[in-house]
Write a protein that holds these residues in place. Structure first.
Motif, short mmCIF file in Angstrom:
data_model
loop_
_atom_site.label_atom_id
_atom_site.label_comp_id
_atom_site.label_asym_id
_atom_site.label_seq_id
_atom_site.Cartn_x
_atom_site.Cartn_y
_atom_site.Cartn_z
N ARG A 23 32.47 70.32 69.76
CA ARG A 23 32.10 69.64 68.50
C ARG A 23 30.68 70.01 68.08
N GLY A 24 29.89 70.45 69.02
CA GLY A 24 28.48 70.74 68.77
C GLY A 24 27.62 69.84 69.61
N LEU A 25 26.56 69.32 69.02
CA LEU A 25 25.63 68.43 69.71
C LEU A 25 25.67 67.10 68.99
N CYS A 26 26.40 66.16 69.56
CA CYS A 26 26.65 64.89 68.88
C CYS A 26 26.39 63.73 69.82
N GLY A 27 25.85 62.65 69.28
CA GLY A 27 25.69 61.43 70.04
C GLY A 27 24.30 60.84 69.90
N ARG A 28 24.12 59.75 70.61
CA ARG A 28 22.81 59.08 70.67
C ARG A 28 22.23 59.37 72.04
N PHE A 29 20.96 59.72 72.07
CA PHE A 29 20.31 60.17 73.29
C PHE A 29 19.03 59.38 73.55
N ARG A 30 18.65 59.33 74.83
CA ARG A 30 17.38 58.72 75.23
C ARG A 30 16.61 59.76 76.04
N LEU A 31 15.37 59.95 75.66
CA LEU A 31 14.46 60.87 76.35
C LEU A 31 13.29 60.05 76.86
N ILE A 32 13.04 60.12 78.16
CA ILE A 32 11.91 59.41 78.75
C ILE A 32 10.92 60.45 79.25
N ILE A 33 9.66 60.31 78.79
CA ILE A 33 8.59 61.25 79.15
C ILE A 33 7.48 60.48 79.84
N THR A 34 6.99 61.03 80.95
CA THR A 34 5.90 60.37 81.68
C THR A 34 4.60 60.52 80.92
N LYS A 35 3.58 59.79 81.37
CA LYS A 35 2.27 59.89 80.71
C LYS A 35 1.67 61.29 80.87
N GLU A 36 2.19 62.07 81.83
CA GLU A 36 1.74 63.46 82.01
C GLU A 36 2.56 64.44 81.15
N ASN A 37 3.39 63.87 80.25
CA ASN A 37 4.25 64.66 79.36
C ASN A 37 5.33 65.46 80.09
N LYS A 38 5.79 64.94 81.21
CA LYS A 38 6.90 65.55 81.94
C LYS A 38 8.16 64.76 81.62
N ILE A 39 9.29 65.46 81.50
CA ILE A 39 10.54 64.78 81.21
C ILE A 39 11.02 64.07 82.47
N LYS A 40 11.20 62.78 82.34
CA LYS A 40 11.72 61.96 83.43
C LYS A 40 13.24 61.93 83.36
N SER A 41 13.77 61.75 82.16
CA SER A 41 15.23 61.83 81.98
C SER A 41 15.56 62.13 80.52
N PHE A 42 16.70 62.76 80.35
CA PHE A 42 17.23 63.04 79.04
C PHE A 42 18.72 62.83 79.14
N GLU A 43 19.24 61.83 78.46
CA GLU A 43 20.65 61.50 78.63
C GLU A 43 21.30 61.04 77.34
#
Length: 93
Positions: free
Chosen positions: A70-90
């Motif tokens: 279908r492509g890229l569809c949905g609602r996502f949550r991105l959590i970034i640490t204070k050091e600008n590192k990705i903690k999670s992307f889901e």
């Protein structure tokens, strides 16, 4: 490939700050044809724009895992640490 980044950057996003992390919520509804450059690895990252105007650069590999027929569809949550590192992307919906 810049067109794809610009399309993805128009995603609806909401930003929440916690003590340590920044949490971004956004909704994507991009057809597969718009995701081919990301899926094939031709572009190294996607740029998402939050509702407050903040631009968030995400490695293509983090986005690629959610591309399907279908492509890229949905609602996502991105959590970034204070050091600008990705903690999670889901995908949350």
């Amino acid at each position: 490939s810049n067109d794809l980044c610009e399309k993805v950057s128009k995603a609806l996003a909401l930003v929440t700050m916690t003590n340590k992390d920044t949490i971004y919520f956004f909704t994507l509804n991009e057809p597969y044809s718009s995701c081919q450059a990301l899926y094939s690895g031709l572009v190294p990252h996607a740029v998402l724009t939050a509702e407050n105007g903040a631009r968030v650069q995400v490695p293509a590999g983090r986005v690629r895992q959610f591309i399907d027929s279908r492509g890229l569809c949905g609602r996502f949550r991105l959590i970034i640490t204070k050091e600008n590192k990705i903690k999670s992307f889901e995908r949350i919906r």
